[in-house]
Design a protein around this motif. Structure first.
Motif, PDB file in Angstrom:
ATOM      1  N   LYS A 223     114.741 -44.832   4.995  1.00  0.00           N
ATOM      2  CA  LYS A 223     115.151 -44.527   6.360  1.00  0.00           C
ATOM      3  C   LYS A 223     113.916 -44.083   7.155  1.00  0.00           C
ATOM      4  N   VAL A 224     113.704 -44.715   8.282  1.00  0.00           N
ATOM      5  CA  VAL A 224     112.577 -44.361   9.135  1.00  0.00           C
ATOM      6  C   VAL A 224     112.969 -43.107   9.909  1.00  0.00           C
ATOM      7  N   VAL A 225     112.225 -42.044   9.658  1.00  0.00           N
ATOM      8  CA  VAL A 225     112.529 -40.776  10.308  1.00  0.00           C
ATOM      9  C   VAL A 225     111.595 -40.604  11.494  1.00  0.00           C
ATOM     10  N   PHE A 226     112.135 -40.837  12.660  1.00  0.00           N
ATOM     11  CA  PHE A 226     111.376 -40.614  13.882  1.00  0.00           C
ATOM     12  C   PHE A 226     112.343 -40.072  14.917  1.00  0.00           C
ATOM     13  N   ALA A 227     112.097 -38.882  15.350  1.00  0.00           N
ATOM     14  CA  ALA A 227     112.931 -38.275  16.378  1.00  0.00           C
ATOM     15  C   ALA A 227     112.011 -37.596  17.383  1.00  0.00           C
ATOM     16  N   PHE A 228     112.111 -38.010  18.615  1.00  0.00           N
ATOM     17  CA  PHE A 228     111.274 -37.423  19.656  1.00  0.00           C
ATOM     18  C   PHE A 228     111.648 -35.962  19.851  1.00  0.00           C
ATOM     19  N   THR A 229     110.622 -35.143  20.045  1.00  0.00           N
ATOM     20  CA  THR A 229     110.838 -33.738  20.394  1.00  0.00           C
ATOM     21  C   THR A 229     109.721 -33.290  21.327  1.00  0.00           C
ATOM     22  N   TRP A 230     110.089 -32.474  22.276  1.00  0.00           N
ATOM     23  CA  TRP A 230     109.095 -31.944  23.200  1.00  0.00           C
ATOM     24  C   TRP A 230     108.136 -31.000  22.492  1.00  0.00           C
ATOM     25  N   TRP A 231     108.534 -30.453  21.336  1.00  0.00           N
ATOM     26  CA  TRP A 231     107.628 -29.612  20.560  1.00  0.00           C
ATOM     27  C   TRP A 231     106.419 -30.425  20.095  1.00  0.00           C
ATOM     28  N   GLY A 232     106.618 -31.700  19.811  1.00  0.00           N
ATOM     29  CA  GLY A 232     105.510 -32.576  19.444  1.00  0.00           C
ATOM     30  C   GLY A 232     104.548 -32.769  20.601  1.00  0.00           C
ATOM     31  N   VAL A 233     105.099 -32.917  21.798  1.00  0.00           N
ATOM     32  CA  VAL A 233     104.260 -33.057  22.990  1.00  0.00           C
ATOM     33  C   VAL A 233     103.471 -31.766  23.214  1.00  0.00           C
ATOM     34  N   LEU A 234     104.152 -30.630  23.074  1.00  0.00           N
ATOM     35  CA  LEU A 234     103.470 -29.342  23.240  1.00  0.00           C
ATOM     36  C   LEU A 234     102.370 -29.171  22.194  1.00  0.00           C
ATOM     37  N   ALA A 235     102.645 -29.590  20.959  1.00  0.00           N
ATOM     38  CA  ALA A 235     101.632 -29.497  19.901  1.00  0.00           C
ATOM     39  C   ALA A 235     100.419 -30.349  20.251  1.00  0.00           C
ATOM     40  N   ALA A 236     100.643 -31.550  20.769  1.00  0.00           N
ATOM     41  CA  ALA A 236      99.526 -32.415  21.162  1.00  0.00           C
ATOM     42  C   ALA A 236      98.751 -31.817  22.333  1.00  0.00           C
ATOM     43  N   VAL A 237      99.463 -31.208  23.274  1.00  0.00           N
ATOM     44  CA  VAL A 237      98.809 -30.580  24.423  1.00  0.00           C
ATOM     45  C   VAL A 237      97.888 -29.457  23.951  1.00  0.00           C
ATOM     46  N   CYS A 238      98.262 -28.790  22.879  1.00  0.00           N
ATOM     47  CA  CYS A 238      97.397 -27.735  22.316  1.00  0.00           C
ATOM     48  C   CYS A 238      96.328 -28.311  21.386  1.00  0.00           C
ATOM     49  N   TRP A 239      96.685 -29.317  20.590  1.00  0.00           N
ATOM     50  CA  TRP A 239      95.778 -29.843  19.572  1.00  0.00           C
ATOM     51  C   TRP A 239      94.577 -30.562  20.180  1.00  0.00           C
ATOM     52  N   ILE A 240      94.786 -31.305  21.247  1.00  0.00           N
ATOM     53  CA  ILE A 240      93.690 -32.081  21.821  1.00  0.00           C
ATOM     54  C   ILE A 240      92.601 -31.176  22.399  1.00  0.00           C
ATOM     55  N   PRO A 241      92.915 -30.174  23.227  1.00  0.00           N
ATOM     56  CA  PRO A 241      91.836 -29.284  23.669  1.00  0.00           C
ATOM     57  C   PRO A 241      91.233 -28.475  22.517  1.00  0.00           C
ATOM     58  N   CYS A 242      92.044 -28.160  21.517  1.00  0.00           N
ATOM     59  CA  CYS A 242      91.536 -27.465  20.331  1.00  0.00           C
ATOM     60  C   CYS A 242      90.453 -28.309  19.667  1.00  0.00           C
ATOM     61  N   GLY A 243      90.727 -29.579  19.481  1.00  0.00           N
ATOM     62  CA  GLY A 243      89.748 -30.472  18.869  1.00  0.00           C
ATOM     63  C   GLY A 243      88.488 -30.581  19.702  1.00  0.00           C
ATOM     64  N   ILE A 244      88.646 -30.692  21.008  1.00  0.00           N
ATOM     65  CA  ILE A 244      87.481 -30.792  21.897  1.00  0.00           C
ATOM     66  C   ILE A 244      86.627 -29.529  21.793  1.00  0.00           C
ATOM     67  N   CYS A 245      87.268 -28.368  21.802  1.00  0.00           N
ATOM     68  CA  CYS A 245      86.518 -27.110  21.711  1.00  0.00           C
ATOM     69  C   CYS A 245      85.812 -26.985  20.360  1.00  0.00           C
ATOM     70  N   ASN A 246      86.492 -27.365  19.280  1.00  0.00           N
ATOM     71  CA  ASN A 246      85.865 -27.303  17.962  1.00  0.00           C
ATOM     72  C   ASN A 246      84.696 -28.275  17.857  1.00  0.00           C
ATOM     73  N   ILE A 247      84.857 -29.456  18.401  1.00  0.00           N
ATOM     74  CA  ILE A 247      83.788 -30.451  18.370  1.00  0.00           C
ATOM     75  C   ILE A 247      82.588 -29.950  19.176  1.00  0.00           C
ATOM     76  N   ALA A 248      82.846 -29.334  20.315  1.00  0.00           N
ATOM     77  CA  ALA A 248      81.762 -28.794  21.132  1.00  0.00           C
ATOM     78  C   ALA A 248      81.105 -27.587  20.455  1.00  0.00           C
ATOM     79  N   ALA A 249      81.846 -26.854  19.624  1.00  0.00           N
ATOM     80  CA  ALA A 249      81.297 -25.668  18.956  1.00  0.00           C
ATOM     81  C   ALA A 249      80.379 -26.023  17.794  1.00  0.00           C
ATOM     82  N   VAL A 250      80.647 -27.123  17.104  1.00  0.00           N
ATOM     83  CA  VAL A 250      79.879 -27.462  15.899  1.00  0.00           C
ATOM     84  C   VAL A 250      78.375 -27.555  16.164  1.00  0.00           C
TER      85      VAL A 250
END
Length: 174
Positions: free
Chosen positions: A67-94
C-alpha cells in the motif's frame, strides 16, 4: 513506553545521525570549495535529492505491491519551511566554523529547542526522579549543561587562536 529500546529504531537513529553528519563533508570537498557554491544553490541540490529519494521509496513500495502511504499534511509543509533555511544556515556555517563545530552546535541547539517546544507547546512532562516529597527533575540541569557546553566549545576555539602578526618583524621578535 517500555524500558527497552527497539534495536531497529536504534540502528535507524545511528544511521540517520551518521548520514546527516557525513552529508556536510561534501561542502568541504576541494571541487565544491573551488566552485564557491552558494549555500542556497547547495541546499537546492540537497532538497532536490531528498525529493527524488522520497519518490523512490514510494515507488519501491508500489512496485512491491504494498500500500502506497502518502497523505498530505500541512505539518510536512511547515517542516520544509523550517528545514530549508536550516540547511542554508548550516551550509553557510561550515566554511566559517568548520564541519566539527557546526555539527557539534547543531544538535546541541536542536536538543534545547526540542526540549522547550516539547514542554511548552506539546505538553510533554519531565521525568521525575526520587519518590514522594523528594521528587525532582533533572532535565533543566541537563539543558543548562548542554547550553554551557555549547558556549564553552565556541569560546574555546576563540580562546586558543593566536592574533595574526602584522609583519615579519613581529614574527622574528617572538
Amino acid at each position: 513506553m517500555s524500558g527497552s529500546i527497539d534495536a531497529v529504531a536504534a540502528v535507524y537513529a545511528f544511521l540517520g545521525s551518521f548520514l546527516m553528519g557525513s552529508s556536510f563533508l561534501a561542502m568541504k570537498a576541494p571541487a565544491v570549495l573551488k566552485a564557491q557554491v552558494h549555500p542556497v544553490v547547495f541546499q537546492t541540490y540537497r532538497s532536490f535529492w531528498v525529493f527524488v529519494a522520497g519518490c523512490g521509496f514510494v515507488l519501491a513500495d508500489a512496485v512491491r505491491g504494498e500500500k502506497v502511504v502518502f497523505a498530505f499534511t500541512w505539518w510536512g509543509v511547515l517542516a520544509a519551511v523550517c528545514w530549508i533555511p536550516c540547511g542554508i544556515c548550516n551550509i553557510a556555517a561550515v566554511p566559517r566554523l568548520g564541519v566539527a563545530l557546526t555539527q557539534a552546535v547543531n544538535p546541541g541547539v536542536s536538543v534545547i529547542l526540542n526540549f522547550v517546544a516539547g514542554v511548552a507547546l506539546v505538553g510533554q512532562h519531565m521525568k521525575k526522579h526520587g519518590s514522594g516529597g523528594g521528587a525532582f527533575v533533572l532535565a533543566p540541569w541537563y539543558m543548562g549543561g548542554v547550553a554551557m557546553g555549547l558556549v564553552g566549545m565556541v569560546a574555546a576555539i576563540h580562546a586558543c587562536k593566536r592574533p595574526a602578526l602584522d609583519s615579519v618583524e613581529e614574527a622574528i621578535d617572538e
